[in-house]
Design a protein around this motif. Structure first.
Motif, mmCIF file in Angstrom:
data_model
loop_
_atom_site.group_PDB
_atom_site.id
_atom_site.type_symbol
_atom_site.label_atom_id
_atom_site.label_comp_id
_atom_site.label_asym_id
_atom_site.label_seq_id
_atom_site.Cartn_x
_atom_site.Cartn_y
_atom_site.Cartn_z
ATOM 1 N N GLU A 430 7.244 -9.119 -4.787
ATOM 2 C CA GLU A 430 6.656 -7.846 -5.183
ATOM 3 C C GLU A 430 5.557 -7.991 -6.223
ATOM 4 O OE1 GLU A 430 9.878 -5.018 -5.597
ATOM 5 O OE2 GLU A 430 8.427 -3.667 -6.560
ATOM 6 N N LEU A 433 2.275 -9.009 -4.601
ATOM 7 C CA LEU A 433 1.716 -8.104 -3.590
ATOM 8 C C LEU A 433 0.394 -7.425 -4.009
ATOM 9 C CD1 LEU A 433 2.648 -7.588 -0.754
ATOM 10 C CD2 LEU A 433 3.905 -5.591 -1.549
ATOM 11 N N THR A 477 8.994 -7.727 2.293
ATOM 12 C CA THR A 477 10.273 -8.010 1.644
ATOM 13 C C THR A 477 10.344 -9.522 1.553
ATOM 14 O OG1 THR A 477 11.123 -6.156 2.912
ATOM 15 C CG2 THR A 477 12.740 -7.499 1.715
#
Ligand SMILES: Nc1ncnc2c1ncn2[C@@H]1O[C@H](COP(=O)(O)OP(=O)(O)O)[C@@H](O)[C@H]1O
Ligand SMILES: [Mg+2]
Length: 497
Positions: A430, A433, A477
Motif C-alpha cells: 500500500e 502504490l 493487494t
C-alpha cells in the motif's frame, strides 16, 4: 554619500507612498479652502447685512430729526442731536449742508470743512441714502484719514452711512453722515479664519498619521514580496513571504508562496531525475566495464566464457538502449508531444497486444486471456495506446509468478471506455502504490532489473493516458494481485449517439 542620498530622495519622490500622501494633502487643503472661503463669505454676509440695516436705520432717523434744525440754523439742537448719538471711538455723527460743508461734527475736528465721499455725492445727487466701508488706516485720502485718526484707531474698518436731510417741502437741505466701526465683525471673521486654519492643520496631521498607518499595511507586503522575488531571481527557491490578514495582499502572498513552493519542488524533482537517470545509466556501464576488463586480462582467453560475457554485454547495451529511448520519450512528452489522433477500435487494439504478448506469457507459465469482444471506438494515437496497453500487460506478466493468471477486459461506462488488466501476481504494498507512476520508481529494484525494467514504463503510460484525456489507476493487494484500470473518453462521434 551625496549620490546615495540623492538616489534615495529620488526613489522616495517616485514611491507610491509619497504620491498618495501628496494626493491626500492636496484634497484636504483644497476641501478646507473651499469650505473655509464659503463659510467666511456666508457668515460675513450675514453679519454685514444685519449691521448695515441697523446702522442705516439710525442714520435715517437722525436725518429726519435734523431736518428742521438745519432749516432753522439751530446749531445748538443739531450739536445736541449729534452728540447724543455719538459714542467715543465707536460712532460719529456729521451734519453737512447742501454744499457738503460740515456744520456739526460730534468729534468737532471737521467743523467747517468740506466732506465729500462717493456716498455723500450720491445722496446730493438725489439718492435717499447710501453706505460704504473704509479702512481708515490705508484706503482713504490723507485728509479723511487724518480726520479719522483718534476716532477709532488706525487700520480700523468703518462703515459710512449717508442719509438725505430734507426740509419741510421735502427739498434736500443737507446730508447726515453716520460713521460706525465694524472692526469687531472683521475680527470675528478673522477668528473664524484662524479656527479653520487650526482645524486644517489638525485634520491634515490626523489624516497623515492614518495615511502612514494604512500605507504601511500596503507598502510592507509589497516590500516583502519584492525581497522574496529578488531572492528567487537570484536562485534561492526557498524564499517565502509572511501571509498577514485576509486581504488582497494576503492572497497575493499566498499565490507567491505556492508558486515558489511549486518551483522549488520542480527544481528538486528535476535534480532528482538527473541523479536517478545518471545512476540508471551508470549501472549497466559499470557492469560492462567489469566484464570487458575480466576478458582483457584473461590469459589465455577462454572462448566459451568470452561468448557468455559478450552475451551479457549485449544485454547491458539493450538495457542502456531501453533507458535512453524511455528518457527520450519522457523528454518529448515534457516538450509537448504531438498527437496523431484518429478514431480507432480500442477492443481490436487490446486483442492485438494480448496476441503479441501471449508467447511471453506462455514462456513464463502464465495464462493470459482477453474478454474484449465488442468494438469500442475512441479518438487516439494508435502507437501510443499500443505502448500503454503493452506496458501494462507486460508488467502484469513480469510481476506474476509462474502458474498465475492475467485477465484483460473492456467495457463501456457512460462516455468512457474502461480497460482493466488484473493479475494474480506479487501485488504492490500500500505504501508504494501512490508512487508507482513516478519516474524510476520500482517496488523491488532487483526483480525489476532482472526482468529488464527501467522504472520509467508506468510514468510514460500515465503521461500517454493523460494526453488522451483519460485516467489510470491501480488497485492492489500485496501478495494477491493487482488491477490496473484505464479510462478513455469515447470517440467524439460515438458520444453524440
Ligand atoms: N502488475 C504489477 N504487479 C506488481 N507490481 C507492479 C505491477 N506493475 C508495476 N508494478 C510495480 O511498479 C513499478 C514501476 O513499474 P514500471 O514503471 O513499469 O517499471 P519497470 O520498468 O520496473 O516495469 C515496478 O517496478 C513494480 O514494482
Ligand atoms: Mg514496466
Amino acid at each position: 554619500m551625496a549620490t546615495i542620498s540623492l538616489t534615495r530622495i529620488k526613489a522616495f519622490i517616485h514611491s507610491i507612498r509619497w504620491k498618495i500622501t501628496v494626493a491626500y494633502l492636496l484634497i484636504i487643503v483644497v476641501a478646507f479652502c473651499v469650505i473655509g472661503y464659503s463659510l467666511i463669505q456666508l457668515v460675513g454676509e450675514y453679519l454685514f447685512t444685519q449691521r448695515t440695516a441697523d446702522d442705516q436705520r439710525i442714520a435715517n432717523d437722525l436725518a429726519k430729526n435734523c431736518g428742521d434744525y438745519l432749516v432753522a440754523f439751530d446749531a445748538r439742537s443739531l450739536y445736541d442731536t449729534a452728540m447724543d448719538n455719538a459714542t467715543t471711538g465707536q460712532t460719529r455723527v456729521l451734519v453737512l449742508d447742501k454744499l457738503c460743508t460740515v456744520q456739526v461734527d460730534s468729534d468737532s475736528r471737521l467743523n467747517g470743512r468740506r466732506f465729500i465721499t462717493a456716498e455723500v455725492e450720491r445722496v446730493i445727487n438725489g439718492a435717499d441714502s447710501d453706505y460704504g466701508f473704509y479702512d481708515t488706516g490705508s484706503a482713504v485720502k490723507p485728509w479723511f484719514r487724518a480726520a479719522f485718526n483718534g476716532f477709532s484707531g488706525v487700520n480700523v474698518m468703518t462703515g459710512l452711512y449717508a442719509s438725505a436731510i430734507r426740509g419741510p417741502g421735502d427739498e434736500l437741505v443737507g446730508v447726515l453722515v453716520y460713521l460706525s466701526g465694524v472692526q469687531e465683525i472683521y475680527e470675528s471673521l478673522r477668528d473664524i479664519q484662524l479656527k479653520i486654519l487650526i482645524w486644517l492643520i489638525i485634520v491634515a496631521a490626523a489624516v497623515m498619521v492614518v495615511n502612514a498607518m494604512v500605507l504601511r499595511t500596503v507598502t510592507r507586503p509589497i516590500g516583502e514580496l519584492n525581497t522574496g522575488i529578488s531572492r528567487m531571481s537570484q536562485g534561492d527557491l526557498s524564499a517565502r513571504v509572511v501571509v498577514r490578514g485576509n486581504n488582497e495582499f494576503a492572497s497575493l502572498a499566498k499565490a507567491f508562496n505556492s508558486m515558489s513552493e511549486r518551483l522549488e519542488q520542480l527544481d528538486k524533482s528535476r535534480s532528482q531525475f538527473v541523479s536517478n537517470a545518471s545512476h540508471e545509466l551508470k549501472t549497466p556501464l559499470s557492469t560492462m566495464k567489469i566484464l570487458i576488463e575480466t576478458l582483457m586480462y584473461q590469459e589465455p582467453l577462454d572462448p566459451g566464457m568470452a561468448k557468455e560475457f559478450l552475451g551479457d554485454i549485449n544485454q547491458e547495451i539493450d538495457r542502456l538502449n531501453r533507458i535512453v529511448s524511455d528518457l527520450l520519450t519522457l523528454v518529448s512528452i515534457d516538450n509537448g508531444m504531438k498527437m496523431n489522433l484518429s478514431e480507432l477500435d480500442i477492443g481490436a487494439l487490446l486483442q492485438e497486444q494480448v496476441k503479441r504478448l501471449t508467447p511471453l506469457a506462455r514462456e513464463n507459465g502464465i495464462e493470459l486471456d482477453c474478454s474484449a469482444k465488442e468494438s469500442v471506438e475512441v479518438d487516439g494515437d494508435t502507437l501510443k495506446l499500443q505502448q500503454v496497453i503493452y506496458n501494462i500487460i507486460d508488467n502484469a506478466i513480469k510481476y506474476t509468478p509462474r502458474g498465475g493468471e492475467v485477465h484483460c477486459t473492456l467495457s463501456r461506462t457512460g462516455k468512457k471506455a474502461v480497460i482493466k488488466v488484473s493479475d494474480t501476481g506479487v501485488g504492490i504494498p500500500e505504501s508504494d502504490l501512490p508512487h508507482i507512476f513516478d519516474r524510476f520508481y520500482r517496488v523491488d529494484k532487483a526483480r525489476s532489473r532482472e526482468t529488464g525494467g527501467t522504472g520509467l514504463g508506468l510514468s510514460i503510460v500515465k503521461q500517454f493516458v493523460l494526453l488522451h484525456g483519460g485516467t489510470i489507476d491501480a488497485a492492489s493487494t500485496f501478495g494477491k494481485g493487482t488491477t490496473f484500470t484505464i479510462e478513455l473518453p469515447l470517440s467524439g462521434k460515438r458520444q453524440e449517439d
